[in-house]
Design an enzyme around this catalytic site. Sequence first.
Site, PDB file in Angstrom:
ATOM      1  N   LEU A   1      74.162  52.772  72.406  1.00 57.70           N
ATOM      2  CA  LEU A   1      74.176  54.151  71.922  1.00 57.70           C
ATOM      3  C   LEU A   1      72.846  54.494  71.261  1.00 57.70           C
ATOM      4  O   LEU A   1      72.117  53.620  70.794  1.00 57.70           O
ATOM      5  CB  LEU A   1      75.308  54.320  70.906  1.00 57.70           C
TER       6      LEU A   1
ATOM      7  N   GLY B   1      73.400  55.296  76.630  1.00 51.96           N
ATOM      8  CA  GLY B   1      72.717  54.739  77.791  1.00 51.96           C
ATOM      9  C   GLY B   1      73.680  53.803  78.498  1.00 51.96           C
ATOM     10  O   GLY B   1      74.855  53.736  78.165  1.00 51.96           O
TER      11      GLY B   1
ATOM     12  N   ASP C   1      60.252  54.450  87.195  1.00 50.96           N
ATOM     13  CA  ASP C   1      61.485  55.240  87.327  1.00 50.96           C
ATOM     14  C   ASP C   1      61.287  56.677  86.812  1.00 50.96           C
ATOM     15  O   ASP C   1      62.111  57.193  86.060  1.00 50.96           O
ATOM     16  CB  ASP C   1      62.620  54.537  86.567  1.00 50.96           C
TER      17      ASP C   1
END
Length: 387
Positions: A50, A46, A177
């Site tokens: 990790l 990301g 999102d």
Amino acid sequence: MPPKAKAAGKGRAPAKRKLAEEFPPGEVLTDTGKKAWKLGAPIGQGGFGLIYLGDENSAKPVGSDARYVIKVEPSDNGPLFSELKFYMRAAKPELIQNWIKSHKLKNLGVPKYWGSGLHEKEGKRYRFMVIDRLGTDLQKKFEECGKTFPRKLVLQLGLRLLDILEYIHDHEYVHADIKASNLMLSHSDPNQVYLVDYGLAYRYSPDGVHKEYKEDPKRCHDGTIEFTSIDAHKGASPCRRSDLEILCYCMVQWLCGRLPWEDKLQDPLYVRDSKMRCQENISQFMTKCFSSQDKPDEIQRFMEELKSLGYQDKPPYEKLRSILQAGLKTIQARDDGKMEFTPVNAAVSLPAQVSTQIPLLHQPGPQLLHYRGPGRGRMDGGVDCLC
Ligand SMILES: Nc1ncnc2c1ncn2[C@@H]1O[C@H](COP(=O)(O)OP(=O)(O)OP(=O)(O)O)[C@@H](O)[C@H]1O
């Protein structure tokens, strides 16, 4: 002045954040409930850390069939902190299971939270979180399908997302999102879709008290530029209607391949104004996106329903579901729960405005510009303590 895009593409974290270094497979982490977890191979990265395969600690190494993933980040990074708050409050296995039962659902696409804690290594502190392991993300599927999804699939995704959003909204959060790269298929069942990445999730109604509408210029355009809501463009905190508006833009993009403002994503004010014009004249927007024979009436009805929602209004989830169900009926399909990722016939007819541009199958991918204003990676006021 609009804020600058933090990054293009999927990686969208401010560069100044520290990335968690790689831990060797076999590293054991103990959560706040004293349960020990073992790390396997890293499988994702990301913006801040990790993601490793993981399992309950045992003598065996963690195999490629692991049921969990463990997200590890330096402990001072805000986004995992706020994502973790979401998971702890709203994604406990029994909470999800009870909702599935009481709402008579087959499944609910919110990854379950299994534990979290702090881990120290060589004088550094890391925060970790254990959640369900998932499979492929839908952005990959979208690209494999030639950047349009069949109408039946889009409507079924819409129905699954309405279930997910109703659940998270009922638990005081909005996601803010939603997009194909934040939707992942289950690792074991290709017909189940999950909404991931709660790093921007916002607690819009703490203890049942809805936040007031307030525009903050520093927060303008938060989210992923092509999909973000008009509320977010104006700098207001996201609310329930914002999530549904984002979902609507996703469904349009999945159906027709691109949104009308995709040619100017570098200009957030242009994107905002285009979305506002679209809301003012939904018919015109539909004509821009679809040819007359492919126009999905249900999307227009969905958008009209959203247009009448106030900032604090609870969306009529059931009515929205029935609109999408009616769309399935129009194409003689039914919600059979099967996610069929078949490419749409390449000869989709498009209205003149869109088809005069580069042929759809050869266009570059959607440019995902991500804004994360200074207030993002919310710490809920920073007063909560996790560990
Ligand atoms: N539950 C999961 N199961 C399997 N793989 C996952 C899971 N969650 C995330 N991944 C993989 O790890 C990658 C990184 O995920 P993560 O949510 O940390 O990052 P992101 O969405 O890119 O970024 P950010 O940290 O900026 O929010 C994803 O792109 C995905 O491939």
